[in-house]
Structures are given as C-alpha cells and as structure tokens.
Scaffold this motif. Structure first.
Motif, short mmCIF file in Angstrom:
data_model
loop_
_atom_site.label_atom_id
_atom_site.label_comp_id
_atom_site.label_asym_id
_atom_site.label_seq_id
_atom_site.Cartn_x
_atom_site.Cartn_y
_atom_site.Cartn_z
N ALA A 10 0.83 -1.20 0.00
CA ALA A 10 0.00 0.00 0.00
C ALA A 10 0.87 1.26 0.00
O ALA A 10 0.57 2.24 -0.69
N ILE A 11 1.95 1.23 0.76
CA ILE A 11 2.86 2.38 0.79
C ILE A 11 3.47 2.60 -0.60
O ILE A 11 3.60 3.73 -1.08
N ALA A 12 3.83 1.50 -1.26
CA ALA A 12 4.40 1.61 -2.60
C ALA A 12 3.41 2.22 -3.59
O ALA A 12 3.75 3.14 -4.36
N GLU A 13 2.18 1.74 -3.56
CA GLU A 13 1.16 2.28 -4.47
C GLU A 13 0.90 3.76 -4.17
O GLU A 13 0.73 4.57 -5.09
N ALA A 14 0.89 4.09 -2.90
CA ALA A 14 0.66 5.49 -2.51
C ALA A 14 1.78 6.39 -3.03
O ALA A 14 1.54 7.54 -3.44
N ALA A 15 3.00 5.89 -3.02
CA ALA A 15 4.13 6.68 -3.52
C ALA A 15 3.98 6.95 -5.02
O ALA A 15 4.23 8.06 -5.50
N ILE A 16 3.57 5.93 -5.75
CA ILE A 16 3.36 6.10 -7.20
C ILE A 16 2.26 7.12 -7.45
O ILE A 16 2.38 8.00 -8.31
N GLU A 44 4.84 0.09 -15.39
CA GLU A 44 3.49 0.30 -15.90
C GLU A 44 3.14 1.78 -16.02
O GLU A 44 2.22 2.16 -16.74
N VAL A 45 3.84 2.63 -15.23
CA VAL A 45 3.54 4.07 -15.25
C VAL A 45 4.74 4.86 -15.81
O VAL A 45 4.89 6.04 -15.51
N GLU A 46 5.55 4.17 -16.61
CA GLU A 46 6.72 4.79 -17.24
C GLU A 46 7.71 5.33 -16.21
O GLU A 46 8.35 6.36 -16.42
N GLY A 47 7.79 4.63 -15.08
CA GLY A 47 8.78 4.98 -14.07
C GLY A 47 10.00 4.08 -14.17
O GLY A 47 10.09 3.20 -15.04
N THR A 48 10.95 4.33 -13.29
CA THR A 48 12.20 3.56 -13.30
C THR A 48 12.42 2.91 -11.94
O THR A 48 12.42 3.58 -10.91
N PHE A 49 12.58 1.58 -11.97
CA PHE A 49 12.96 0.83 -10.78
C PHE A 49 14.37 0.30 -10.98
O PHE A 49 14.67 -0.27 -12.04
N MET A 183 -4.51 9.41 -8.78
CA MET A 183 -3.15 9.45 -9.33
C MET A 183 -2.78 10.90 -9.67
O MET A 183 -3.53 11.60 -10.33
N ARG A 184 -1.61 11.33 -9.19
CA ARG A 184 -1.13 12.68 -9.51
C ARG A 184 -0.20 12.63 -10.72
O ARG A 184 0.59 11.69 -10.87
N ASP A 185 -0.29 13.66 -11.54
CA ASP A 185 0.62 13.77 -12.67
C ASP A 185 2.02 14.11 -12.13
O ASP A 185 2.19 15.13 -11.47
N PRO A 186 3.01 13.27 -12.40
CA PRO A 186 4.35 13.54 -11.86
C PRO A 186 4.95 14.86 -12.35
O PRO A 186 5.88 15.38 -11.74
N ASN A 187 4.41 15.38 -13.46
CA ASN A 187 4.91 16.66 -13.96
C ASN A 187 4.17 17.85 -13.34
O ASN A 187 4.58 19.00 -13.51
#
Length: 350
Positions: A10-16, A44-49, A183-187
């Motif tokens: 849940a913490i991980a999803e909240a961070a995304i 899945e959200v064009e992020g980097t792990f 979901m917030r837009d990261p930009n």
C-alpha cells in the motif's frame, strides 16, 4: 473504493500515486514486498525501478536522481537504513528532497524481522554526521501510511528536505482496507528552480553539500537551520483521544498507539479514563501541546517497542510538570494490551 492491501504494498502504491517515478532500493525484510511491488508497478507508469548492489549505492543513486528535480524514494529496514547514513547526510547538506521508508526491525545489530521502534533516535536525532534534520512521520494504520506518503513528498519538495516514514514490521506485514488518493501527474508539481535540468539558455546551477570556505559553509548551515525552524513552526502533527478529563495520558506512536486505543476501552470497563497522545510527526515533535497536556494530568506514561527513546522527547515536552513513567519491550516483542493496562494501573497506584 476501499481495497484490501498489505502495508508495504500500500505504501508503494501510494508513492506512485503521489508522483514518484524513481525508486532505488535493496531488498531487506520486513519491507521487501515494497521493493518487489515497485519493480512490477513502476514500469506500468513509465517509471524507473533499479535494484542497487547495496544500500550505500542506493542512497547515492537517490542523490543523483533527486538533483534532476524528480520525486525519488527508497525503502529499507533498520540495518539497511544505517548503511545509508553517509549519503543521507550528504543529501541533507545538498538540500535534496527525497522520501525514505524505514520499516523498523528488532535490534541492535542485525536484529530480527519482528516489529520494533528502536530506530527512533536514528530517525529523529540524525543518524548521519553533521547538523541536519529530517522530517519524520509515524503512521499507525495502513490508511494513514497511504495518506502520509502524499504529504511526505509534498513536504520534501516544499522545504527541500528529506522525509522519513517510520513504520515497523507490524504495519508493513498486516493487511487492511485502504482507499487510495487519485493518481497525480508527476509533472504537475511545483517548479524546482534549483534542479539540474540542463543549462541551455540560462546560467548554470549548482547543487552541493559543502563549501570549502568555513564562513560560506556556516552560511549554508544557518540557512538549513532557518528551514528547520519553519518546519517546527508549521508542520507539527499529532492526534489526541480522550485526553480531556483523563486520569492518565499515554504517549505512544505507530503500532503502540493502536494497542493503546484498545487499552482505553479496557480501562473504561475498570473505571479508569485513559487518554492517548499520539505524535504523528516525531520530528518536529509536538512539545508545545504535550506541555499543555501536562497541566491537566499528574502522569503521562510513555509506551514504546524500545527502551525509552521517545521518552526523552516526552520528558522535554512535559518539563517536570507531571510524572513520566515508562513501559517498553524490545527485540520484536510487542506489548500486549493487558501489559499496557497493568503499566497504567501501576503508574496511577491502582
């Protein structure tokens, strides 16, 4: 809509959802599910792990990534957090925003993977070198952990500071229904005029944690202290329950606060009115409110899953106005409600 989620996931999803798209980490129980979730979800959200080769490498990757102005985080557990401390100090000195999640295990040393609160000093007093501070948030439910993740990234950006979510193995491993924010837009975050985004068409920028001239370095340190003062003035958070007219107030955070909420009802059946004072920000600590509460009761009992770390801040807040007994267990042993109730009775002479 509420969904049943494991705490770490849940913490991980909240961070995304808060706009984090860069995660660096190294697996360590009891938070490995968070790292695993990020490895699956971020693409899945064009992020980097990126799984680093160690915690030392992790924090230095965060340093570089945060310089670009993007929202960046890691998660770890006690020994892993210790290994990050040099980089944490460097990031604090460079005024780089980032979010750390420390799911505390029993210690010291390697310890075990059971829940504990024995990293309080490390988180709130500065585990690394130098005169720096971190904002420390302590959720007591999975829903609150989700809500605080959003706040953590906002505070990190607002003050150009490091923020730690301090949880324990209980919150990381249990499952509860949670409702996630949109979901917030990261930009769509405030512009970071200090970020290193390329200098074409403008003056180059500099991000550094030191100045070789001691007088200039002192100016930097004074700027940090001014920021910390603003945080202390504006970002203190706490919860109270049944404190008005209480026979005794119990100070507790995180999982211990959940247990105290159960104890409050058990005590009522025996004619004892117990109040709860729960710091949500462990730094800045809510000294002022605790001092006001000390005018209303004879005793403020501190309970922790450690041997009296938050107790020192409670004593500073109470400032001798009330008695400050303590009850704690450690090494992953979680005090039961009955144990806490017995400690309350002993504190008030019942």
């Amino acid at each position: 809509m509420k969904m049943l989620f494991k705490g770490s996931e849940a913490i991980a999803e909240a961070a995304i959802r808060a706009g984090c798209r860069l995660y660096f980490g190294y697996p360590i129980t009891p938070q490995s599910e968070l790292t695993e979730y990020m490895s699956r979800r971020l693409p899945e959200v064009e992020g980097t792990f990126l799984q680093a080769e160690s915690e030392v490498a992790t924090v230095n990757m965060m340093y570089g990534a945060s310089c670009t102005g993007r929202r960046v985080m890691t998660s770890t557990s006690s020994p892993g957090f210790s290994l990050m401390m040099e980089g944490v100090s460097y990031m604090a000195g460079a005024e780089l925003p980032a979010v750390f999640v420390n799911v505390v295990r029993g210690g010291p040393g390697l310890g075990d993977i059971q829940p504990a609160q024995s990293d309080y000093f490390q988180a709130t007093k500065g585990g690394g070198h130098g005169d720096y501070r971190m904002i420390v948030l302590a959720p007591h439910t999975i829903q609150e952990a989700v809500d605080l993740m959003n706040l953590a990234f906002d505070l990190a950006d607002k003050y150009r500071m490091l923020v730690t979510i301090l949880a324990d193995g209980m919150l990381g491993q249990m499952m509860e229904p949670v409702e996630f924010p949109p979901m917030r837009d990261p930009n769509d975050v405030p512009e970071k005029k200090w970020a290193l985004t390329g200098a074409k068409g403008r003056e180059p920028r500099k991000v550094t944690s030191f100045d070789i001239d001691p007088y200039e370095l002192e100016k930097m340190n004074l700027r940090y202290q001014a920021t910390y003062k603003k945080v202390e003035e504006n970002e203190v958070r706490y919860e109270e329950m049944n404190t008005e007219g209480a026979d005794i107030i119990v100070a507790a955070y995180g999982t211990m606060a959940r247990i105290v909420k159960t104890v409050i009802h058990m005590a009522e059946e025996e004619g004892i009115k117990v109040g709860l004072f729960r710091p949500i920000t462990l730094w800045p600590f809510p000294y002022k409110r605790l001092n006001e509460l000390a005018d209303t009761v004879d005793t403020i009992l501190t309970v922790e899953m450690s041997y009296g770390q938050m107790l020192e801040d409670v004593k500073l807040g109470v400032n001798g106005k009330a008695k400050t007994p303590f009850y704690g267990r450690s090494a992953g042993v979680v005090p039961t409600p009955t144990e806490v109730l017995d400690a309350i009775k002993k504190a008030i002479g019942r």
